[in-house]
Enzyme design. Structure first.
Site, short mmCIF file in Angstrom:
data_model
loop_
_atom_site.label_atom_id
_atom_site.label_comp_id
_atom_site.label_asym_id
_atom_site.label_seq_id
_atom_site.Cartn_x
_atom_site.Cartn_y
_atom_site.Cartn_z
N HIS A 48 -7.85 -5.11 -0.52
CA HIS A 48 -6.58 -4.42 -0.32
C HIS A 48 -5.76 -5.06 0.81
O HIS A 48 -4.55 -5.27 0.67
CB HIS A 48 -6.89 -2.95 0.01
CG HIS A 48 -5.70 -2.04 0.05
ND1 HIS A 48 -4.95 -1.76 -1.07
CD2 HIS A 48 -5.13 -1.35 1.06
CE1 HIS A 48 -3.97 -0.92 -0.74
NE2 HIS A 48 -4.06 -0.66 0.55
N ASP B 65 -8.86 -5.52 -4.71
CA ASP B 65 -8.43 -4.28 -4.07
C ASP B 65 -9.34 -3.14 -4.52
O ASP B 65 -9.55 -2.92 -5.70
CB ASP B 65 -6.98 -4.01 -4.48
CG ASP B 65 -6.30 -2.94 -3.63
OD1 ASP B 65 -7.00 -2.07 -3.10
OD2 ASP B 65 -5.07 -2.99 -3.53
N SER C 118 0.84 -1.19 0.00
CA SER C 118 0.00 0.00 0.00
C SER C 118 0.88 1.25 0.00
O SER C 118 1.68 1.42 -0.92
CB SER C 118 -0.96 -0.05 1.20
OG SER C 118 -1.96 0.91 1.07
#
Lengths: 411, 411
Positions: free
Chosen positions: A391, A358, A195
């Site tokens: 995610h 995601d 991320s």
């Protein structure tokens, strides 16, 4: 259903509190499938939180930080050439605690599944470093050490608040480089992160190609485009709306921090970082004893869970730091004309780990990053992560990539 | 770039203000490609806003509405059998203005591209009806007529506020049925609608299968699962956070409505309803004269655009109505055990129009709705909408489905 429920319970906090890893939940899950004789407990990697101090750092935006500090942790031993180092970059709500435990029996770091003795990122072979970023969110967490808007401005003796200079992902990289140099590191066998960590990986590979042998961005993107600029702004808006925010001047004695706004901001992050398959656990059931079909103030169970999880997270977080972090993310690769211009500088071998469900950095962004690297004739492997968490699979589901990581590091 | 820029300008308001259609933008686009001799202007369909009043309506949640009214508009003529009617259902921020113009030269309705004389939904053949929903958002819009929390409670002489009863998508259907019966309609040749409108389409087909011959949900879903329950809650949270909201008691003289919270809520809806390809127009450029890399208060152009668009929308909207609308959406199909149980009641022929880049109701939800209908042996066609606007393609890009709609209605 047992597995799903276990997963939910284990991930409820793991994704929010950096020191509460999923490894416990996984261990439970494995135990259910294990032979009757319990296996010997895995040896625990113990780590220590350390402090790196720096002075007179000039930010990429041109401001001066007279003094700063970030926390970090290491495992393994740096070799004489200084070239067996691995740098782990953390996500938006994370800190340096990617691996190991601070004390026996405590929760392991968030990527402990892949970092440790004999694990894919093998601490018997590599000197692994992870640091807290500038303006780290977890200001009220005793084991996070950072310099940001909640830090004391030496010029005034009071917290910076919104006088703290804007910092970018590239600033995170610059301070990490100072740290690594102080440790004697000459080269990074691998830079890896998920991320926001993936953004730091890309910035490293572009800024210091001669340092970075391998790059592993997980749940990443090659660009923060206008659509994501907008989402980051939506994440942070509740903080600015909270009357207790007072333009960031809430640190003084007797003032309340903007906890409601910060909780709401973290609630958006929490849902955005997950996917529908995760939410299925809750179904459409209301909070016990409530009836949303009859009373407008009554709620569904998923709403209450998001509220509680975000409120717990808000208690160790700082609202102004949230604002500085979203800005840092917005400034990803802001010193380059394009993603391609940045990546064309890279000499690394790449392993990309996008997650198919995601919603924050949708999988097509990861795929496009791979295409760009291929177009530039950079070596790149892609493993798409799967699983109900979207995610978050890049954090709590990282063990899916274990074989690919071993292969990346094998030569 | 000219086309993109034109599209952006045309859609900036069209998606937000129900009476500002995209047709003008399209007409301009067509003009650029047209022969030097200007074509004769298309005949304008003029429509009139009417009021339907009802009394003693018992909501599905068991409350009594002593008196209520909704606005509506019609085009075409009902046949003697009363079975050539088409019902058009509007989206979250919409109202009855799906087709035609209220006066020559005014903006057309949002689906005017497919509804009118000789158009796919041919008003020479069908009697087309569209109504404002209960608790419609556009309370301050002079051409929206609705009963909701901003309406006067006959029991107190003051606006209901949060004393208004919870209403569901099924309640919208029930009141529409009263309206249709008052007009002499016996059967619906088609029920069609986008987004929240698609939910009403599904509820109609499940509740009154003998009424609904054809069903056309655009940018739709067969379920509001926990993940979507959570998103709807995030949409509305800024309203509850606004100190001016005062638990919904803001209608009294001298009180300010929670405009900031409502604007922020609409900003989330505005971005969520769009996609990255739309946002590309803005790039990463800052607001003119600003520098987000150096000043924490400075912003990117896309952020400012979202703010301005949402603020314009907020000026005609009502915050409490937003809360009641999100709840109505959350209660989609709440009277059935499952989507399959609801759809198994349907006798309609279906045309589904999901949008491939939809972020609100992601395309897989539409595909699953199609699968469920096929599993139930219901006739179903699917046309996937494409284009930069994501969810909004189901509103402003509906002309993509023109041929499929003609085919649906051909027999």
């Amino acid at each position: 259903m047992t597995t799903r429920r276990g997963l939910l319970a284990a991930t409820a906090l793991s994704s929010l509190l950096p020191r509460q890893g999923r490894a416990q939940g996984q261990a439970q899950g494995q135990a259910q499938n294990a032979a009757p004789t319990p296996a010997a407990p895995a040896p625990e990697l113990l780590v220590e939180k350390k402090v790196f101090e720096f002075a007179n750092y000039r930010t990429r935006g041109g401001a001066n930080l007279a003094a700063g500090r970030i926390g970090y942790q290491t495992a393994g031993t740096l070799n004489a050439a200084g070239d067996n180092a691995v740098l782990i970059e953390h996500f938006f709500t994370g800190n340096s605690h990617a691996f190991g435990r601070y004390a026996a029996g405590e929760a392991p770091g968030y990527w402990d599944a892949i970092i440790g003795p004999g694990k894919p990122i093998d601490t018997n072979r590599f000197f692994v470093v992870a640091a807290d970023c500038l303006a780290n969110l977890n200001v009220r967490d005793a084991r996070t050490i950072t310099t940001g808007p909640a830090s004391v401005n030496p010029a005034t003796g009071r917290p910076y608040g919104m006088d703290f200079p804007v910092v970018s992902i590239r600033d995170f990289v610059e301070v990490q480089k100072l740290l690594l140099e102080s440790l004697g590191v000459k080269k990074l066998a691998l830079v890896a992160g998920g991320s926001m960590g993936s953004l730091q990986v890309v910035e490293w590979a572009a800024a210091y190609p001669e340092w970075v042998e391998r790059a592993m961005p997980a749940i990443g993107t090659g660009e923060i485009d206008a659509w994501m600029l907008g989402w980051l702004d939506i994440w942070e808006a509740p903080i600015r709306m909270d009357p207790n925010w007072r333009n960031g001047e809430y640190y003084a004695q007797g003032r309340q921090p903007p906890l409601q706004g910060l909780t709401e901001a973290l609630r958006i992050v929490t849902l955005h970082s997950r996917d529908r398959a995760w939410a299925r656990e809750f179904g459409r059931r209301p909070v016990e004893g409530q009836d949303p079909a009859r009373r407008i103030g009554d709620r569904f169970a998923v709403e209450q869970w998001l509220e509680d999880a975000a409120a717990a997270r808000a208690r160790v977080s700082d609202a102004n730091s949230f604002l500085y972090l979203t800005r840092a993310n917005q400034l990803f690769l802001n010193e380059y004309d394009s993603t391609e211009a940045a990546l064309s500088r890279s000499r690394a071998r790449w392993l990309l780990l996008p997650s198919v469900h995601d919603r924050v950095f949708p999988v097509e962004y990861g795929r496009e990053l791979a295409e760009t690297l291929r177009r530039l004739n950079r070596p790149v492997e892609v493993v798409e992560l799967k699983g109900p968490l979207g995610h978050l699979e890049g954090v709590v589901g990282i063990a899916q990539a274990a074989d690919a990581i071993r292969a990346l590091l094998a030569h």
